[in-house]
Design a protein around this motif. Structure first.
Motif, PDB file in Angstrom:
ATOM      1  N   LYS A 172      28.445  29.173  29.461  1.00 22.65           N
ATOM      2  CA  LYS A 172      29.172  28.318  29.843  1.00 22.65           C
ATOM      3  C   LYS A 172      30.192  27.517  29.027  1.00 22.65           C
ATOM      4  CE  LYS A 172      26.778  26.978  34.303  1.00 22.65           C
ATOM      5  NZ  LYS A 172      26.211  25.954  34.943  1.00 22.65           N
ATOM      6  N   ILE A 173      29.617  27.419  27.896  1.00 26.26           N
ATOM      7  CA  ILE A 173      30.254  26.636  26.408  1.00 26.26           C
ATOM      8  C   ILE A 173      31.443  27.533  26.084  1.00 26.26           C
ATOM      9  CG2 ILE A 173      30.204  26.063  23.918  1.00 26.26           C
ATOM     10  CD1 ILE A 173      27.090  25.345  24.554  1.00 26.26           C
ATOM     11  N   ASP A 174      31.281  28.986  26.154  1.00 23.40           N
ATOM     12  CA  ASP A 174      32.328  29.694  25.751  1.00 23.40           C
ATOM     13  C   ASP A 174      33.436  29.669  26.945  1.00 23.40           C
ATOM     14  OD1 ASP A 174      31.242  30.681  23.573  1.00 23.40           O
ATOM     15  OD2 ASP A 174      30.279  32.414  24.668  1.00 23.40           O
ATOM     16  N   LEU A 175      33.123  29.553  28.256  1.00 26.03           N
ATOM     17  CA  LEU A 175      34.137  29.267  29.247  1.00 26.03           C
ATOM     18  C   LEU A 175      34.972  27.997  29.225  1.00 26.03           C
ATOM     19  CD1 LEU A 175      35.354  29.991  31.935  1.00 26.03           C
ATOM     20  CD2 LEU A 175      33.315  29.011  33.264  1.00 26.03           C
ATOM     21  N   LYS A 176      34.090  27.067  28.701  1.00 29.30           N
ATOM     22  CA  LYS A 176      34.964  25.839  28.491  1.00 29.30           C
ATOM     23  C   LYS A 176      35.870  26.008  27.738  1.00 29.30           C
ATOM     24  CE  LYS A 176      34.000  21.025  27.692  1.00 29.30           C
ATOM     25  NZ  LYS A 176      32.999  19.738  27.348  1.00 29.30           N
TER      26      LYS A 176
ATOM     27  N   ILE B  55      40.242  35.336  34.323  1.00 28.70           N
ATOM     28  CA  ILE B  55      40.144  33.953  34.748  1.00 28.70           C
ATOM     29  C   ILE B  55      41.695  33.319  35.167  1.00 28.70           C
ATOM     30  CG2 ILE B  55      39.892  31.574  33.643  1.00 28.70           C
ATOM     31  CD1 ILE B  55      37.837  32.966  31.871  1.00 28.70           C
ATOM     32  N   LEU B  56      42.672  33.752  34.626  1.00 25.59           N
ATOM     33  CA  LEU B  56      43.818  33.541  35.043  1.00 25.59           C
ATOM     34  C   LEU B  56      44.153  34.000  36.708  1.00 25.59           C
ATOM     35  CD1 LEU B  56      46.283  34.008  31.878  1.00 25.59           C
ATOM     36  CD2 LEU B  56      45.825  31.590  33.304  1.00 25.59           C
ATOM     37  N   ALA B  57      43.618  35.103  36.856  1.00 26.63           N
ATOM     38  CA  ALA B  57      44.111  35.611  38.078  1.00 26.63           C
ATOM     39  C   ALA B  57      43.231  34.934  39.184  1.00 26.63           C
ATOM     40  CB  ALA B  57      43.720  37.227  37.930  1.00 26.63           C
ATOM     41  N   PHE B  58      42.025  34.658  38.712  1.00 28.60           N
ATOM     42  CA  PHE B  58      41.192  33.875  39.605  1.00 28.60           C
ATOM     43  C   PHE B  58      41.801  32.470  40.136  1.00 28.60           C
ATOM     44  CE2 PHE B  58      37.831  30.763  40.621  1.00 28.60           C
ATOM     45  CZ  PHE B  58      37.316  31.488  41.643  1.00 28.60           C
ATOM     46  N   VAL B  59      42.155  31.829  38.827  1.00 30.61           N
ATOM     47  CA  VAL B  59      42.761  30.470  39.275  1.00 30.61           C
ATOM     48  C   VAL B  59      44.132  30.468  40.209  1.00 30.61           C
ATOM     49  CG1 VAL B  59      43.944  28.486  38.131  1.00 30.61           C
ATOM     50  CG2 VAL B  59      41.987  29.488  37.392  1.00 30.61           C
ATOM     51  N   ALA B  60      44.848  31.623  39.796  1.00 31.26           N
ATOM     52  CA  ALA B  60      46.131  31.951  40.400  1.00 31.26           C
ATOM     53  C   ALA B  60      46.000  32.064  41.712  1.00 31.26           C
ATOM     54  CB  ALA B  60      47.072  32.990  39.780  1.00 31.26           C
ATOM     55  N   GLU B  61      45.100  32.918  42.268  1.00 28.83           N
ATOM     56  CA  GLU B  61      44.870  33.522  43.586  1.00 28.83           C
ATOM     57  C   GLU B  61      44.043  32.379  44.526  1.00 28.83           C
ATOM     58  OE1 GLU B  61      42.650  37.121  43.151  1.00 28.83           O
ATOM     59  OE2 GLU B  61      44.382  37.997  42.292  1.00 28.83           O
ATOM     60  N   ALA B  62      43.408  31.541  43.626  1.00 33.11           N
ATOM     61  CA  ALA B  62      42.583  30.281  44.385  1.00 33.11           C
ATOM     62  C   ALA B  62      43.754  29.669  45.568  1.00 33.11           C
ATOM     63  CB  ALA B  62      41.758  29.469  43.844  1.00 33.11           C
ATOM     64  N   THR B  63      43.216  29.338  46.906  1.00 34.00           N
ATOM     65  CA  THR B  63      43.830  28.654  47.663  1.00 34.00           C
ATOM     66  C   THR B  63      44.146  27.126  47.466  1.00 34.00           C
ATOM     67  OG1 THR B  63      42.049  28.285  49.098  1.00 34.00           O
ATOM     68  CG2 THR B  63      43.665  30.347  49.570  1.00 34.00           C
ATOM     69  N   GLU B  64      43.053  26.674  46.586  1.00 30.07           N
ATOM     70  CA  GLU B  64      43.139  25.420  46.184  1.00 30.07           C
ATOM     71  C   GLU B  64      42.776  25.050  44.570  1.00 30.07           C
ATOM     72  OE1 GLU B  64      38.898  23.829  48.129  1.00 30.07           O
ATOM     73  OE2 GLU B  64      40.712  23.380  49.210  1.00 30.07           O
ATOM     74  N   PRO B  65      42.882  23.804  43.988  1.00 30.82           N
ATOM     75  CA  PRO B  65      42.503  23.858  42.640  1.00 30.82           C
ATOM     76  C   PRO B  65      41.213  23.890  42.578  1.00 30.82           C
ATOM     77  CG  PRO B  65      44.037  22.052  43.267  1.00 30.82           C
ATOM     78  CD  PRO B  65      43.909  22.826  44.483  1.00 30.82           C
ATOM     79  N   VAL B  66      40.646  24.709  41.301  1.00 30.03           N
ATOM     80  CA  VAL B  66      39.194  24.874  41.159  1.00 30.03           C
ATOM     81  C   VAL B  66      38.717  24.308  39.982  1.00 30.03           C
ATOM     82  CG1 VAL B  66      39.305  27.255  42.389  1.00 30.03           C
ATOM     83  CG2 VAL B  66      39.852  27.196  40.104  1.00 30.03           C
ATOM     84  N   GLY B  67      37.608  24.169  39.748  1.00 32.19           N
ATOM     85  CA  GLY B  67      36.739  23.822  38.551  1.00 32.19           C
ATOM     86  C   GLY B  67      35.990  24.846  37.621  1.00 32.19           C
ATOM     87  N   LYS B  68      35.446  24.049  36.584  1.00 34.27           N
ATOM     88  CA  LYS B  68      34.728  25.161  35.819  1.00 34.27           C
ATOM     89  C   LYS B  68      33.384  25.751  36.670  1.00 34.27           C
ATOM     90  CE  LYS B  68      32.110  23.466  32.799  1.00 34.27           C
ATOM     91  NZ  LYS B  68      31.436  22.694  31.577  1.00 34.27           N
ATOM     92  N   ARG B  69      32.889  24.798  37.406  1.00 34.00           N
ATOM     93  CA  ARG B  69      31.622  25.013  38.287  1.00 34.00           C
ATOM     94  C   ARG B  69      32.114  26.286  39.105  1.00 34.00           C
ATOM     95  NH1 ARG B  69      28.869  20.535  41.707  1.00 34.00           N
ATOM     96  NH2 ARG B  69      28.849  19.874  39.501  1.00 34.00           N
ATOM     97  N   GLU B  70      33.213  26.490  39.683  1.00 34.67           N
ATOM     98  CA  GLU B  70      33.484  27.384  40.708  1.00 34.67           C
ATOM     99  C   GLU B  70      33.767  28.624  39.848  1.00 34.67           C
ATOM    100  OE1 GLU B  70      34.136  23.560  42.693  1.00 34.67           O
ATOM    101  OE2 GLU B  70      34.879  24.321  40.733  1.00 34.67           O
ATOM    102  N   ILE B  71      34.643  28.382  38.750  1.00 33.62           N
ATOM    103  CA  ILE B  71      34.983  29.783  37.986  1.00 33.62           C
ATOM    104  C   ILE B  71      33.557  30.217  37.315  1.00 33.62           C
ATOM    105  CG2 ILE B  71      35.921  30.639  35.761  1.00 33.62           C
ATOM    106  CD1 ILE B  71      37.850  28.349  36.104  1.00 33.62           C
ATOM    107  N   ALA B  72      32.549  29.427  36.972  1.00 32.29           N
ATOM    108  CA  ALA B  72      31.282  30.118  36.525  1.00 32.29           C
ATOM    109  C   ALA B  72      30.430  30.823  37.508  1.00 32.29           C
ATOM    110  CB  ALA B  72      30.576  28.793  35.969  1.00 32.29           C
ATOM    111  N   LYS B  73      30.511  30.134  38.768  1.00 28.93           N
ATOM    112  CA  LYS B  73      29.774  30.580  39.960  1.00 28.93           C
ATOM    113  C   LYS B  73      30.444  32.096  40.254  1.00 28.93           C
ATOM    114  CE  LYS B  73      28.256  29.770  44.540  1.00 28.93           C
ATOM    115  NZ  LYS B  73      28.391  28.797  45.663  1.00 28.93           N
TER     116      LYS B  73
END
Length: 773
Positions: free
Chosen positions: A51-55, A24-42
């Protein structure tokens, strides 16, 4: 014919494995712009209850400080977003521009951004960026972890103008900028280019030639006067913060050519008892109010509250010179000796000012209020009105308190009492809502006819102030509700809830005075109000109000709704001051479009992205104005105290750093500094969580909010800086003893330095600037 489905296709696909924290941290760090829970879940195929565990995991990572939550979503901690509002501060050794972000939520100093040259020809009419400019920049991370950027748009031009002190020389002279960070180096003035400037004068300078290497050359444009002149003080702030203060000829011509709006397309409200209630020295009046009993039997004990706001949109059309310059300014700026208006006086003080007895166009909201203060419904109208009276706050309050004058007497029963009765109902609803209730009185600097500081006062807070404030809040909420219901884009006034790290710091401070901050549960203003109520009237009251204020986020303008935490409102938009705030003008245009009130509303081609950019720009202009206003008051008071070197003052510790203590004086509200080296020979440790400096051996403690007595040692009017000597002793922790010994001048004990300890850290010269919402 029915389709045949294979057994394999009929079997539900196995859900993908749940991602690890590292993934999850790697995905957020590599994103070219801020992301939300929806983008991470997708991205990881997370569905349903997972999704509750993700939150939960995202919340844990955020609390650890590994990711930051901004207005656009989640990003790696300390990372800049793809597009940043920046200030261009200097050049590097190769001559390329260096910029820093206007807002920085990471730890340490904000990162420098190396601005690369824009590829291809520059668009016609678009100014090139320069030192002192504010610009939107698209940034990229380089291989070494630094940032490079490309200018998208210049928001505010420096106009190659510097303010500084002229130093005469045998071969011309030099300019020493008042704020060196604005330029970073002196400016050469060739012989014959000094104009009327004399050695030591405060002057305005235009850069004649800027080279990639060596000192730039300039020419004195204007002698602003002696540094001892109060008139020069606000000019310093205007130039240092690049605040536009001279309207272009095109803008003035548009304003002068504007004709008074007609009744065509408007409702005639000229017979309604609308009146203005403002400060006694107000020159423009952009809001008028009235209240009446609701005759509808379905609303027993209810009221109809009307707020009429000057129709600035009728005169300032999108794309006009007036509009472009209003956006550049963002808001009016208020100094003790002058006002720098967002719009020319022909508009702000004449055509759009709701003058008593004169026809004026307005956009009005008519709100139906129940007896319990809850708004039932509202409607917006485009009207022609005529103010019944121009009253001051004190004047209206005196009438309600039984002392009407010739102006308020005839209005007491027909206009004023209905206002106060309706306000009583709204106040009950406000109390139930529970907005943040900080108790931090604001001081006002009063000048003499000569422009010098006469005195500093804390204006009395009247019910008349609270009434107008609550009416304006209700009108602002109504505007946001109407535009949301119409699915019309707008600019919100948003105030996010406090960040997790600030709440942790607040909890540590509260624990030091015996107050426990709950670790769980949703954040609500009521939580802070309970804390403030528990210390009201105690020695900790001011201290706790200050730290609660510092824990809050800063309110900003945005095209996306985050709600307003401080007011405890789900939606909020500024509608009530279009003469002095560009955000309100945008909301007016949006209402004209959404309610079909005319053809001069928000253009249909305006996108949400453009409004987001405008929100960033005017938020930056607001912060710029706040800093300029604050620094001007600092300089005025420092000039006022120059002749009182050696005098003693009572005050309170307003800031604690590794370098020393910042003291706010009771008499003037001025801030000054006590270097840590002046506290004695004990080694003082900075305990950041407690906002305190603590003597290593003696236990002597100086903490935020402590009452102290100081002696003024130095006053620097140009910088707005004061330096004090502390005369009071610190408090001692239980069980700690104090060394005996000689006394320093002023009576403080002189303690022997502990063996092997480093000396106290000396003053770094950095002025303290407390956080402000």
């Amino acid at each position: 014919m029915a389709r045949r489905i294979s057994a394999e296709a009929a079997e539900p696909a196995a859900p993908p494995p749940f991602p690890t924290r590292e993934q999850i941290l790697a995905f957020v760090a590599e994103a070219t712009e801020p992301v939300g829970k929806r983008e991470i879940a997708k991205a990881f195929g997370i569905k349903g209850a997972a999704k509750i565990d993700l939150k939960r995991i995202l919340k844990e990572i955020e609390e650890e400080g590994a990711i930051d939550r901004g207005r656009g979503g989640l990003a790696a901690a300390g990372r800049l977003p793809p597009v940043v509002l920046t200030d261009i501060r200097s050049r590097d050794r190769h001559g390329d521009f260096l910029a820093i972000p206007v807002e920085w939520t990471g730890t340490g100093k904000p990162p420098a951004i190396l601005l690369t040259q824009q590829r291809g020809p520059r668009k016609a009419g678009r100014p090139a960026a320069g030192i002192g400019d504010r610009a939107l920049v698209r940034v990229e991370r380089d291989a070494e972890g630094g940032y490079t950027g490309r200018v998208i748009k210049v928001i505010g031009k420096n106009k190659a103008e510097i303010i500084g002190v002229y130093r005469a020389g045998a071969q011309g002279g030099r300019i020493v900028p008042v704020e060196k960070r604005s330029q970073g180096r002196e400016i050469l003035i060739p012989p014959g280019e000094e104009g009327q400037a004399r050695d030591g004068d405060l002057v305005s300078v235009s850069l004649e030639r800027e080279t990639r290497f060596g000192l730039p050359r300039g020419r004195v444009r204007e002698r602003l006067g002696s540094l001892g002149s109060e008139k020069a003080v606000s000019l310093i702030a205007l130039h240092l913060h690049n605040i536009p203060h001279v309207f272009s000829d095109a803008t003035l011509a548009e304003a002068d050519a504007a004709a008074p709006a007609s009744l065509k397309g408007r409702e005639d409200w000229r017979d309604r008892p609308l009146l203005t209630i403002d400060p006694p020295d107000a020159k423009d009046h952009d809001d008028a109010v009235m209240a009446e009993v609701d005759p509808d039997p379905a609303n027993p004990g209810g009221f109809i509250v009307t707020v009429a706001i000057a129709d600035v949109a009728a005169y300032v059309r999108p794309g006009s010179s007036l509009d472009r310059e209003a956006l550049e300014r963002g808001n009016s700026v208020y100094f003790p000796d002058r006002v720098v208006p967002m719009l020319p006086e022909r508009i702000s003080n004449d055509l759009c000012s709701l003058r008593e007895g004169e026809d004026r166009p307005a956009i009005a909201v008519r709100m139906v209020i129940a007896a319990d203060g809850v708004k039932r419904r509202h409607t917006f109208h485009r009207v022609m009105m005529r103010s019944r009276a121009k009253l001051s706050y004190a004047q209206a309050q005196a009438a309600i308190d039984g002392q009407p004058d010739a102006a308020t007497g005839p209005l007491l029963e027909t206009a004023l009492r209905p206002l106060w009765t309706a306000y009583a109902a709204l106040r009950e609803a406000r109390d139930r809502r529970g907005p943040l209730a900080l108790d931090l009185p604001e001081r006002k600097v009063l000048l003499s006819p000569e422009g010098a500081v006469d005195r500093v006062i804390v204006p009395e807070r009247l019910d008349a102030h609270r009434l107008i404030e609550e009416f304006m809040i209700q009108a602002n909420v109504a505007a946001a509700e109407t535009l949301e219901a119409a699915k019309q884009a707008l600019i919100y006034r948003v105030h996010d809830e406090p960040a997790q790290e600030k709440m942790q710091a607040l909890g540590e401070v509260l624990a030091s005075v015996g107050i426990k901050l709950p670790k769980e549960g949703a954040l609500r203003p009521a939580l802070f109000n309970r804390i403030l109520g528990s210390v009201a009237g105690s020695e900790h009251a001011t201290f706790i109000n200050e730290v609660v204020l510092r824990s809050q986020a800063q309110a900003v303008y945005a095209a996306e709704n985050l709600g307003h935490f401080g007011l405890n409102l789900r939606r909020y938009a500024h509608f009530t001051s279009p003469i002095r705030r560009y955000a309100d003008l945008i909301v007016h245009r949006a209402l004209i479009t959404a309610c079909r009130l005319g053809s001069d509303g928000l253009p249909p081609e305006v996108s949400l992205g453009e409004l987001a950019q405008v929100g960033e720009q005017i938020s930056a202009a607001e912060r710029r104005a706040m800093a300029a206003e604050r620094e001007t008051i600092d300089r005025l008071i420092a000039h006022h105290l120059v002749d009182r070197i050696g005098a003693t003052f009572a005050g309170q510790i307003a800031g604690v750093t590794r370098s020393g203590l910042f003291i706010k004086l009771d008499e003037t509200g001025a801030d000054g500094f006590v270097p840590i080296s002046q506290l004695g020979a004990d080694y003082f440790r900075h305990e950041e969580a407690r906002h305190a400096l603590v003597g290593e051996r003696s236990g002597e403690t100086f903490r935020l909010g402590d009452r102290v007595e100081v002696r003024l040692v130095e006053a620097a009017p140009v910088a707005g800086a004061l330096r004090f000597e502390l005369l009071s002793e610190g408090k001692t922790r239980a069980g700690s003893g104090k060394d005996s010994g000689g006394r320093k001048p002023g009576g403080r004990p002189f303690k022997a330095a502990p063996s092997g300890r480093p000396p106290g850290i000396r003053n770094s010269g950095t002025r303290h600037r407390g956080s402000r919402r």
